[in-house]
Design a protein around this motif. Sequence first.
Motif, PDB file in Angstrom:
ATOM      1  N   LYS A 183      13.419   8.297  -0.630  1.00 48.51           N
ATOM      2  CA  LYS A 183      14.775   8.102  -1.160  1.00 48.51           C
ATOM      3  C   LYS A 183      14.776   8.147  -2.687  1.00 48.51           C
ATOM      4  N   LEU A 184      13.613   7.888  -3.297  1.00 50.40           N
ATOM      5  CA  LEU A 184      13.495   7.932  -4.753  1.00 50.40           C
ATOM      6  C   LEU A 184      13.034   9.296  -5.252  1.00 50.40           C
ATOM      7  N   ASN A 185      12.205   9.966  -4.447  1.00 49.48           N
ATOM      8  CA  ASN A 185      11.621  11.236  -4.875  1.00 49.48           C
ATOM      9  C   ASN A 185      11.445  12.113  -3.635  1.00 49.48           C
ATOM     10  N   THR A 186      12.166  13.223  -3.597  1.00 51.88           N
ATOM     11  CA  THR A 186      12.112  14.075  -2.412  1.00 51.88           C
ATOM     12  C   THR A 186      10.753  14.757  -2.249  1.00 51.88           C
ATOM     13  N   ASN A 187       9.971  14.808  -3.325  1.00 53.30           N
ATOM     14  CA  ASN A 187       8.640  15.420  -3.258  1.00 53.30           C
ATOM     15  C   ASN A 187       7.607  14.350  -2.910  1.00 53.30           C
ATOM     16  N   THR A 188       7.822  13.717  -1.750  1.00 47.90           N
ATOM     17  CA  THR A 188       6.959  12.627  -1.285  1.00 47.90           C
ATOM     18  C   THR A 188       6.195  13.090  -0.056  1.00 47.90           C
ATOM     19  N   LEU A 189       4.874  12.891  -0.086  1.00 47.21           N
ATOM     20  CA  LEU A 189       4.006  13.387   0.978  1.00 47.21           C
ATOM     21  C   LEU A 189       3.195  12.239   1.568  1.00 47.21           C
ATOM     22  N   HIS A 190       3.270  12.085   2.879  1.00 45.43           N
ATOM     23  CA  HIS A 190       2.477  11.051   3.555  1.00 45.43           C
ATOM     24  C   HIS A 190       1.033  11.522   3.700  1.00 45.43           C
ATOM     25  N   THR A 191       0.108  10.796   3.095  1.00 50.78           N
ATOM     26  CA  THR A 191      -1.326  11.064   3.274  1.00 50.78           C
ATOM     27  C   THR A 191      -2.009   9.741   3.629  1.00 50.78           C
ATOM     28  N   PRO A 192      -2.529   9.629   4.838  1.00 50.65           N
ATOM     29  CA  PRO A 192      -3.130   8.378   5.307  1.00 50.65           C
ATOM     30  C   PRO A 192      -4.283   7.924   4.424  1.00 50.65           C
ATOM     31  N   PRO A 193      -4.774   6.701   4.648  1.00 50.67           N
ATOM     32  CA  PRO A 193      -5.890   6.185   3.850  1.00 50.67           C
ATOM     33  C   PRO A 193      -7.115   7.090   3.925  1.00 50.67           C
ATOM     34  N   PHE A 194      -7.823   7.192   2.811  1.00 48.70           N
ATOM     35  CA  PHE A 194      -9.108   7.891   2.785  1.00 48.70           C
ATOM     36  C   PHE A 194     -10.176   6.856   3.113  1.00 48.70           C
ATOM     37  N   ILE A 195     -10.789   6.985   4.269  1.00 43.01           N
ATOM     38  CA  ILE A 195     -11.722   5.964   4.737  1.00 43.01           C
ATOM     39  C   ILE A 195     -13.160   6.450   4.605  1.00 43.01           C
TER      40      ILE A 195
END
Length: 373
Positions: A183-195
């Motif tokens: 809602k703040l930035n349309t260029n938002t990408l979900h990337t899960p935790p780096f484990i």
Amino acid sequence: MNKKTLHIIALDIPYPPNRGSVVGIFNRIKAFHEAGVEIILHAFYKEFKAPEDLAVYCKTVYLYKRKPIWNLIHLKVPLYIQSRRSDQLVQMLLKDESPILFEGLHTLYHFNDPELSERRKYVRLHNEESVYYHHLSRLENNPLKKIYYQTEAGLSKFVETNYLPKAHGLFTISIPETESFSKLNTNTLHTPPFITPSFKIPEGTGGYALFHGDLTIRENELAVHFLIRDVFNELDIPLIIAGFNPSPKLKNMVYASRQATLMESPDTSTMEILIQQAQIILAPIKHTTGYKMKLVQSLFVGRHIITDEVARSYTELKELVHFAHNEHEWRKKIKQLINVPVSPLEIEARRSLFESTFDNRKNAEKMLGLIFE
């Protein structure tokens, strides 16, 4: 072809990778390096640690001492951000025109610096800090600390609202936070935790229940209180508490317990052995901002995991862990699982999740694809 170069600003020295926040940063650096990116790392610290192992993955490492609380100057920025400021950092960033990845809201003090106005800037969000600090204020009984957390929550909201829309991209750690920050930035990408890339669920059964985490965090300390006083007070099952820097009060509580044993500040290898030899990993949590690294890491190297109902918001995990709502359900689940091996079907489901969702290489490619588009 010129090699791609990326500046990474870390909230702490990401080595050794023995706490949730630095585990993700370290594994991200490693994955970026393996993808062929030259990394210039800038890291803040309270206590200096020689980061020799980072030289394997970074072209250059710059370290900056955090500012003490009496040396803070900005009324609209949280103290945890103000402490991470450095004129030298800005000068190092200006040596080239490479993109910048800010690791966590903590590192955004210089985000709006006029000298960096033409740079491509990206933010890896570890948490929705405004929600997290509000949660801490609710847990705190000390009036001064409660006011501090409430103030930091409000200032964090200001930074999130006014800084994040200007980023060229945001990388969020969970699905709920992706929905919130989009809602703040349309260029938002979900990337899960780096484990830590390890999958080795032990065979057979373990010998005890285990709680592990950073014991300086108020929520973790309260979780230990809950387990000892409300759950294991009626169980004849060994409980190991493992974590960093327990308070004298917590130590006394563990020592007074008939069932509990304390493993204070174990190193990485010892911690992995503790997880491998446990029958049940206990993860009481009361909020799901960010991502509980110990929860997902334990899923791939440990046996059974019990957590709170609130963790159902981690939709990708909900079929693979056990949920409890109150002390009666916690005791019931522990009794049910204490002598039951993890089934082959459960192991295969965890392996599938490990390969599809928590593949550091694939997630690095997603991030780098946006950064170097």
